[in-house]
Design an enzyme around this catalytic site. Structure first.
Site, short mmCIF file in Angstrom:
data_model
loop_
_atom_site.label_atom_id
_atom_site.label_comp_id
_atom_site.label_asym_id
_atom_site.label_seq_id
_atom_site.Cartn_x
_atom_site.Cartn_y
_atom_site.Cartn_z
N ASP A 192 0.87 -1.18 0.00
CA ASP A 192 0.00 0.00 0.00
C ASP A 192 0.90 1.22 0.00
OD1 ASP A 192 -2.49 1.46 0.29
OD2 ASP A 192 -1.79 1.91 2.31
N THR A 239 0.54 4.57 0.72
CA THR A 239 0.54 5.46 1.88
C THR A 239 0.97 4.69 3.13
OG1 THR A 239 -1.26 6.71 0.90
CG2 THR A 239 -0.82 7.07 3.24
#
Length: 821
Positions: free
Chosen positions: A305, A307
């Site tokens: 992911d 972020t």
């Protein structure tokens, strides 16, 4: 967990100190133990009460009864092994428990009207517990306050859609918040809570569900089946056929049975895992399930992911772009402009000031802002005065926007949305061209838009009027590029899966030199059929606009193609994918829900720790494969010798003390060092097949050569007519042969050579020489080499067996694909 100071607690102040004390006295406490390791009692029981400790223990007691003591040395070895295993696991337990305390989430509980973070074990019946995005419901309860509260219960019920909760609705432990906030009152605590038992089992440190452990258990099962008929055959052979007295027959039977047991193999596996936990613990890596070390070493696809993994959690507002027509922000302003026929225009500065106030008000409307909204709150504090929020719509990763109904200082009101431009605007909107240009620079862009419908209208995001673009700059992790490069070198495919705009994600990945970042894919265009999705995932490396459910589907699609998938993440939108991945990795700063379902938690929030975890897993798997071959070679030649003795009706060649000496020098001591050595080989499947592929031919060669040397020695010393002077000489010749062959096997397994591996093999050889030349050790181990002919014949047989071993291993490696060792 959000900052408790931001939460108003006047409506439900929670329990008083006196009420808490009363409930504690009644035992109404959430006393479910939250631990990541086995208890001391369980560790001792698991290491002491094993199948083979029982077998070896019985044989040890038999030897103590018939004597002499030196034939029972194997019993003391087992005691030492068990003590080492207990000590190492207790060290691992201490490390894990200390890390678990650091990483344990502390729910915010209202006590005497004040929100206080407390350990889950301190919650009592009736406590009011606050909830925010990513928070896990730790006990069962009933909603007391709700502000757009959406809870995901899929881990309990299998229902994928979040449930909108209102005051009075039930809350189940094990569910987690995906949007909004609120508070609930605990109605069931401790083991009465719905998911208490599941949570306790899920977070317990365990040695199961591991290919290594399963493979070793399978091997030990078959060894057990072989031992009983072998023992019966040896007793009959030595007692009836050979005519030994019962004491000697028992000693020879024990000598034949003990080496069949690969007793140190289970110990070394446990020790290798435990030391791996300790090493990773020093790097602030909490391993919540022990086989995760092994599992991550087998991973060939890692889903990241963006972020919180490739970028740091925080963001900065780098630019605010007010769009054309944004001055038409209120109906009152529009009327004025018509009346004055556009003679009075708001200045650009006034329009931007107004937009800043709206953004500030939107930020203030959410008591638990995510990273994007927090950046806006920090950049635009203008909304703190003169603005009032009538209704708020919290951000949801499924919706990809948030919103609020705002009342301004001049009495104007309106509904505003803040979210992904490509979600809020129709395809072809002029503003999207500007957005694409910003995304291509790796910037994150949010759209502020005026909605024409009420906030509770399901179609509120349709026909919005774009007002401004908020440009956010993400902070790249300094170690991300190096970590991605490591995975590329190890042939592990990295897939960036993010809810952000695909072009923006691709630009960030390109800055980190990720292969395939130049062709980002919008996940909304991915096929729904699993096989087609898997093919697209194999081709691509960067995927944007991925919904939480889609992340889960993507993990499943990759697994359907035989990939071992690791998933990293820190947000609530990653929970489902983390749960389904083979290995889930959460950041320590991530939501409580992600930490609860992940097998590995990086407490230092450093993505760069992952290579250490992979390296530790490869060390464990590669080294246990090495030492397993050593142990099982001994098992194979022991079984073969027992069969040959029974079939040829001769005395068993060895006493227990001989095989204890050989096992210690060629297996026990060197295996301990080899099991803990560095090893960067990539993990491969089919542990049992690969180990037995080498152990069976090695054991057969060793057993056959040793038995041949024994028969030659019997014939040689019988023809020499030396009488009682040759007692034990044939055993000594066989022992010399078996030692040299076993040392040769050790030398092969120790490759590739380093200075310490060469020194280890040489030290084991020197140890045997010391036993042969020191008189009292000769007597203790009943070894004596008579004459020169038979000892040199034994050496020659061992050399011939060594050549056979070399040829066999080289042929096996040539036909076994990539190099394993």
């Amino acid at each position: 967990m959000s900052d408790p100071s931001q939460i108003v607690t006047t409506a439900h102040p929670g329990l008083s100190a006196a009420e808490v004390a009363e409930r504690v006295a009644r035992g109404e406490v959430n006393d479910v133990p939250v631990r990541s390791s086995r208890s001391t009692k369980e560790i001792v029981r698991a290491n002491v009460f094993t199948r083979f400790n029982a077998i070896i223990g019985v044989l040890f007691l038999i030897i103590l009864a018939v004597g002499p003591l030196q034939d029972g040395l194997f019993g003391f070895v087992i005691i030492a092994n068990t003590a080492i295993g207990i000590f190492q696991e207790l060290r691992a337990k201490k490390t894990l428990d200390s890390l678990a305390v650091i990483g344990e989430a502390k729910p915010v509980v209202r006590r005497d009207g004040v929100p206080v973070p407390l350990p889950t074990g301190s919650i009592v019946l009736g406590d009011v517990i606050e909830l925010g995005p990513g928070d896990k419901c730790v006990v069962d309860g009933e909603v007391a306050e709700a502000d757009g509260l959406e809870i995901d219960e899929s881990l309990l019920t299998g229902e994928a859609d979040p449930v909108l909760k209102k005051p009075g609705d039930p809350v189940m432990s094990g569910s987690f918040v995906v949007a909004g906030g609120g508070a609930f009152t605990a109605t069931k605590v401790g083991r009465e809570a719905y998911a208490a038992q599941l949570a306790e089992e899920a977070t317990r440190f365990t040695l199961v569900h591991s290919e290594l452990r399963t493979g070793i258990s399978t091997i030990l099962k078959y060894v057990t089946w072989l031992m009983l008929p072998a023992a019966l055959g040896l007793v009959v052979s030595q007692l009836v056929v050979q005519g030994h007295d019962w004491r000697e027959a028992v000693r020879r039977m024990v000598a034949g049975i003990v080496p069949m047991v690969p007793e140190g193999l289970v110990l070394l596996t446990s020790v290798a895992f435990a030391i791996g936990v300790i090493r990773l613990g020093r790097k602030q890596c909490l391993v919540q399930e022990l086989p995760a070390i092994e599992g991550l070493a087998r991973v060939d696809v890692v889903c990241l992911d963006k972020t919180g993994t490739l970028t740091e959690g925080g963001m900065d507002v780098s630019e605010l772009r007010v769009l054309a027509g944004a001055q038409e922000t209120t109906e009152a302003q529009e009327t004025t402009e018509v009346q004055e026929t556009a003679e009075v225009q708001e200045s650009a500065e006034a329009r931007e000031s107004y937009v800043r106030q709206v953004l500030g008000a939107l930020g203030e409307s959410d008591p638990r802002p995510n990273a994007s909204l927090q950046a806006i709150v920090d950049a635009y504090p203008d909304g703190k005065s003169g603005w009032r929020c009538a209704e708020a719509l919290p951000f949801s990763s499924a919706r990809k926007y948030s919103g609020a109904s705002l009342h301004g200082p001049d009495g104007e009101s309106g509904t505003w949305l803040l979210g992904a431009p490509d979600v809020l605007l129709p395809a072809g909107d002029p503003a999207l061209t500007e957005v694409d240009g910003l995304n291509a620079q790796g910037l994150r862009v949010l759209l502020l838009a005026r909605a024409a419908r009420e906030l509770d209208d399901p179609r509120v995001a349709e026909d919005v009027r774009p007002t401004a673009l908020v440009v956010l700059e993400q902070r790249l992790r300094s170690d991300a590029a190096e970590t991605l490069r490591y995975f590329a070198e190890q042939n592990v495919s990295a897939k960036v899966i993010s809810g952000d705009n695909a072009v923006s994600v691709g630009a960030v990945a390109a800055k980190l030199a990720l292969a395939g970042a130049e062709a980002p894919v919008d996940a909304r265009k991915l096929p729904r059929e699993r096989e087609e999705m898997a093919a697209a995932l194999d081709r691509g490396a960067v995927f944007g606009r991925v919904s939480p459910q889609q992340k889960r589907d993507m993990v499943g699609a990759l697994q359907s193609r035989g990939h071992t998938v690791a998933m990293t993440g820190d947000g609530v939108n990653d929970v489902l994918a983390l749960k389904d991945a083979d290995i889930g990795v959460s950041m320590g700063s991530g939501s409580e829900a992600t930490r609860a379902v992940a097998q590995i938690v990086l407490l230092n929030n450093s993505f760069a720790t992952l290579p250490s975890v992979v390296a530790e897993g490869r060390r464990v798997i590669g080294n246990i494969t090495r030492v397993a071959t050593l142990f099982l070679t001994k098992t194979v030649y022991s079984v073969l010798l027992a069969v040959l003795v029974v079939c040829t009706r001769v005395s068993y060649p060895f006493l227990p003390r001989h095989l204890t000496l050989l096992s210690t020098l060629t297996i026990g001591v060197p295996a301990f060092f080899l099991a803990l050595a560095p090893n960067k080989e990539r993990a491969r499947p089919h542990f049992v097949r690969r180990v037995m592929r080498y152990a069976i031919p090695s054991g057969l060669i060793a057993g056959a050569a040793t038995f041949a040397a024994y028969l030659l020695a019997r014939a040689h010393y019988a023809d020499a007519g030396l009488g009682t002077d040759t007692l034990g000489a044939e055993t000594s010749a066989a022992t010399l042969t078996l030692f040299l062959i076993s040392l040769w096997v050790l030398a092969i397994i120790a490759r590739p050579y380093t200075w310490w591996r060469v020194a280890l093999v040489a030290a084991m050889g020197a140890g045997f020489v010391v036993v042969l030349v020191v008189p009292w050790l000769q007597r203790f181990f009943a070894l004596k080499l008579i004459g020169a002919t038979m000892p040199w014949t034994a050496v020659a047989i061992a050399v011939a067996a060594g050549v056979a071993l070399e040829l066999t291993w080289r042929w096996l490696k040539t036909n076994d694909g990539p190099t394993e060792r």
